[in-house]
Design a protein around this motif. Structure first.
Motif, PDB file in Angstrom:
ATOM      1  N   GLN A 145       1.153  -1.416   0.443  1.00  0.00           N
ATOM      2  CA  GLN A 145       0.376   0.049  -0.170  1.00  0.00           C
ATOM      3  C   GLN A 145       1.179   1.744   0.209  1.00  0.00           C
ATOM      4  O   GLN A 145       0.603   2.035  -1.309  1.00  0.00           O
ATOM      5  N   GLU A 146       1.760   1.237   0.509  1.00  0.00           N
ATOM      6  CA  GLU A 146       2.491   2.321   0.699  1.00  0.00           C
ATOM      7  C   GLU A 146       3.750   2.425  -0.708  1.00  0.00           C
ATOM      8  O   GLU A 146       3.972   3.986  -1.286  1.00  0.00           O
ATOM      9  N   ILE A 147       3.819   1.897  -0.843  1.00  0.00           N
ATOM     10  CA  ILE A 147       4.631   1.545  -2.327  1.00  0.00           C
ATOM     11  C   ILE A 147       3.658   2.417  -3.066  1.00  0.00           C
ATOM     12  O   ILE A 147       3.964   3.329  -3.990  1.00  0.00           O
ATOM     13  N   PHE A 148       2.626   1.677  -3.419  1.00  0.00           N
ATOM     14  CA  PHE A 148       1.808   2.474  -4.745  1.00  0.00           C
ATOM     15  C   PHE A 148       1.091   4.204  -3.789  1.00  0.00           C
ATOM     16  O   PHE A 148       0.999   4.462  -4.529  1.00  0.00           O
ATOM     17  N   ILE A 149       0.800   3.819  -3.114  1.00  0.00           N
ATOM     18  CA  ILE A 149       0.854   5.438  -2.669  1.00  0.00           C
ATOM     19  C   ILE A 149       1.856   6.580  -3.052  1.00  0.00           C
ATOM     20  O   ILE A 149       1.595   7.665  -3.281  1.00  0.00           O
ATOM     21  N   ARG A 150       3.556   5.899  -2.682  1.00  0.00           N
ATOM     22  CA  ARG A 150       4.330   6.942  -3.184  1.00  0.00           C
ATOM     23  C   ARG A 150       4.641   7.122  -4.704  1.00  0.00           C
ATOM     24  O   ARG A 150       5.032   7.998  -5.203  1.00  0.00           O
ATOM     25  N   ILE A 151       4.296   5.677  -4.807  1.00  0.00           N
ATOM     26  CA  ILE A 151       3.959   5.498  -6.428  1.00  0.00           C
ATOM     27  C   ILE A 151       2.779   6.648  -7.273  1.00  0.00           C
ATOM     28  O   ILE A 151       3.738   7.687  -8.433  1.00  0.00           O
ATOM     29  N   TRP A 152       2.096   7.501  -6.870  1.00  0.00           N
ATOM     30  CA  TRP A 152       1.472   8.215  -7.107  1.00  0.00           C
ATOM     31  C   TRP A 152       1.304   9.478  -6.906  1.00  0.00           C
ATOM     32  O   TRP A 152       1.987  10.617  -7.333  1.00  0.00           O
ATOM     33  N   GLU A 153       2.186   9.706  -5.326  1.00  0.00           N
ATOM     34  CA  GLU A 153       2.601  10.999  -5.369  1.00  0.00           C
ATOM     35  C   GLU A 153       3.925  11.236  -6.243  1.00  0.00           C
ATOM     36  O   GLU A 153       4.092  12.224  -6.546  1.00  0.00           O
ATOM     37  N   LYS A 154       4.535   9.916  -6.800  1.00  0.00           N
ATOM     38  CA  LYS A 154       6.352  10.650  -7.464  1.00  0.00           C
ATOM     39  C   LYS A 154       6.007  10.541  -8.360  1.00  0.00           C
ATOM     40  O   LYS A 154       5.856   9.980  -9.547  1.00  0.00           O
ATOM     41  N   ARG A 155       4.635  10.204  -9.029  1.00  0.00           N
ATOM     42  CA  ARG A 155       3.996   9.559 -10.598  1.00  0.00           C
ATOM     43  C   ARG A 155       4.551  10.305 -12.202  1.00  0.00           C
ATOM     44  O   ARG A 155       5.325  10.104 -12.647  1.00  0.00           O
ATOM     45  N   ARG A 156       5.247  11.570 -11.664  1.00  0.00           N
ATOM     46  CA  ARG A 156       5.456  12.542 -12.900  1.00  0.00           C
ATOM     47  C   ARG A 156       7.099  12.122 -12.347  1.00  0.00           C
ATOM     48  O   ARG A 156       7.935  12.614 -13.407  1.00  0.00           O
ATOM     49  N   GLU A 157       7.272  12.043 -11.956  1.00  0.00           N
ATOM     50  CA  GLU A 157       9.734  11.271 -11.530  1.00  0.00           C
ATOM     51  C   GLU A 157       9.646   9.977 -12.202  1.00  0.00           C
ATOM     52  O   GLU A 157      10.240   9.396 -12.404  1.00  0.00           O
ATOM     53  N   LEU A 158       9.279   9.247 -12.718  1.00  0.00           N
ATOM     54  CA  LEU A 158       8.803   7.559 -13.617  1.00  0.00           C
ATOM     55  C   LEU A 158       8.901   7.820 -14.870  1.00  0.00           C
ATOM     56  O   LEU A 158       8.768   8.722 -15.487  1.00  0.00           O
ATOM     57  N   ASP A 159      10.238   6.993 -15.817  1.00  0.00           N
ATOM     58  CA  ASP A 159      10.766   6.875 -16.318  1.00  0.00           C
ATOM     59  C   ASP A 159       9.850   5.947 -17.703  1.00  0.00           C
ATOM     60  O   ASP A 159       9.603   4.793 -16.947  1.00  0.00           O
ATOM     61  N   GLU A 160       8.625   6.527 -18.252  1.00  0.00           N
ATOM     62  CA  GLU A 160       7.912   5.265 -18.762  1.00  0.00           C
ATOM     63  C   GLU A 160       8.647   4.642 -19.969  1.00  0.00           C
ATOM     64  O   GLU A 160       8.232   3.540 -20.525  1.00  0.00           O
ATOM     65  N   LYS A 170      11.071   2.895 -19.022  1.00  0.00           N
ATOM     66  CA  LYS A 170      10.737   1.810 -18.118  1.00  0.00           C
ATOM     67  C   LYS A 170      10.057   1.138 -18.182  1.00  0.00           C
ATOM     68  O   LYS A 170       9.220   1.112 -17.609  1.00  0.00           O
ATOM     69  N   SER A 171      10.215  -0.400 -17.516  1.00  0.00           N
ATOM     70  CA  SER A 171       9.403  -1.740 -17.335  1.00  0.00           C
ATOM     71  C   SER A 171       8.758  -0.958 -15.179  1.00  0.00           C
ATOM     72  O   SER A 171       9.550  -1.137 -14.786  1.00  0.00           O
ATOM     73  N   PHE A 172       7.133  -1.104 -15.439  1.00  0.00           N
ATOM     74  CA  PHE A 172       6.671  -0.222 -14.293  1.00  0.00           C
ATOM     75  C   PHE A 172       6.714  -2.023 -13.313  1.00  0.00           C
ATOM     76  O   PHE A 172       6.863  -1.665 -12.472  1.00  0.00           O
ATOM     77  N   LYS A 173       6.151  -3.099 -13.746  1.00  0.00           N
ATOM     78  CA  LYS A 173       6.935  -4.099 -12.940  1.00  0.00           C
ATOM     79  C   LYS A 173       8.039  -4.196 -12.965  1.00  0.00           C
ATOM     80  O   LYS A 173       8.424  -4.593 -11.167  1.00  0.00           O
ATOM     81  N   SER A 174       8.939  -4.253 -13.278  1.00  0.00           N
ATOM     82  CA  SER A 174      10.608  -3.877 -12.648  1.00  0.00           C
ATOM     83  C   SER A 174      10.249  -3.201 -11.211  1.00  0.00           C
ATOM     84  O   SER A 174      11.065  -3.099 -10.640  1.00  0.00           O
ATOM     85  N   TYR A 175      10.287  -1.378 -11.841  1.00  0.00           N
ATOM     86  CA  TYR A 175       9.801  -0.985 -10.564  1.00  0.00           C
ATOM     87  C   TYR A 175       9.973  -1.066 -10.070  1.00  0.00           C
ATOM     88  O   TYR A 175      10.150  -0.534  -8.046  1.00  0.00           O
TER      89      TYR A 175
END
Length: 183
Positions: free
Chosen positions: A42-57, A59-64
């Motif tokens: 749950q915390e990881i998914f919350i962090r993903i949402w909060e830092k969504r703009r920093e994600l490198d599209e 790269k594989s989401f699953k690996s991340y």
């Protein structure tokens, strides 16, 4: 990933529903306690949402995601290094205790937790009570309170984090007193 970076909640929900169970299974390899594993995911998914703009599209989401679970586990262990774990204490130590003392300790901890819950902000308190004490699902709470599931998840996360951190401090003080009775 591109839609997620742009703040598309439907893209986030899709990724959550696609990977939450898989990441939970992966987390259970590290955390024997299902509650800790659920909280990690749950915390990881919350962090993903909060830092969504920093994600490198690119790269594989699953690996991340699985990398994030591993890092969470490492940080979890690092942050608790030196703390006494019930898994590390032999069963004989628990059997030595007087059941009256154990009951008092449990009741003290329960009272402390209930007191902490009453100090939460009103909405967090309502959501936490409905989920943790009444056993309602996130969807049921969202329907009753006319809020999004994501908002309910966020309130549960914040309430749990607050109660756990304050209760952990209370537990460490109480545990020292409690363990002092045996040694």
């Amino acid at each position: 990933m591109i839609s997620l970076r742009q703040g598309d909640i439907k893209a986030f929900d899709e990724l959550y529903h696609r990977y939450a169970k898989k990441s939970m299974g992966f987390a259970l390899r590290f955390f024997a306690d299902r509650y800790v594993a659920e909280e990690a995911v749950q915390e990881i998914f919350i962090r993903i949402w909060e830092k969504r703009r920093e994600l490198d599209e690119s790269k594989s989401f699953k690996s991340y995601l699985f990398q994030a679970v591993k890092f969470y586990m490492f940080n979890f262990i690092r942050d608790r290094k030196g703390a006494l774990s019930f898994d590390e204490v032999s069963e004989e130590t628990f059997q030595m205790g007087n059941s009256v003392e154990e009951d008092l300790h449990y009741k003290e901890m329960e009272a402390a937790a209930m007191q902490l819950i009453t100090r939460l902000p009103t909405v967090q308190q309502q959501v936490f009570r409905m989920n943790k004490l009444e056993g309602l699902t996130i969807q049921e709470i969202a329907s009753r309170m006319n809020l999004s599931k994501r908002t309910i998840e966020h309130h549960i996360y914040l309430a749990t984090k607050t109660v756990k951190s304050k209760l952990r401090y209370h537990m460490s003080v109480s545990a020292m007193i409690f363990w002092g009775l045996f040694f």
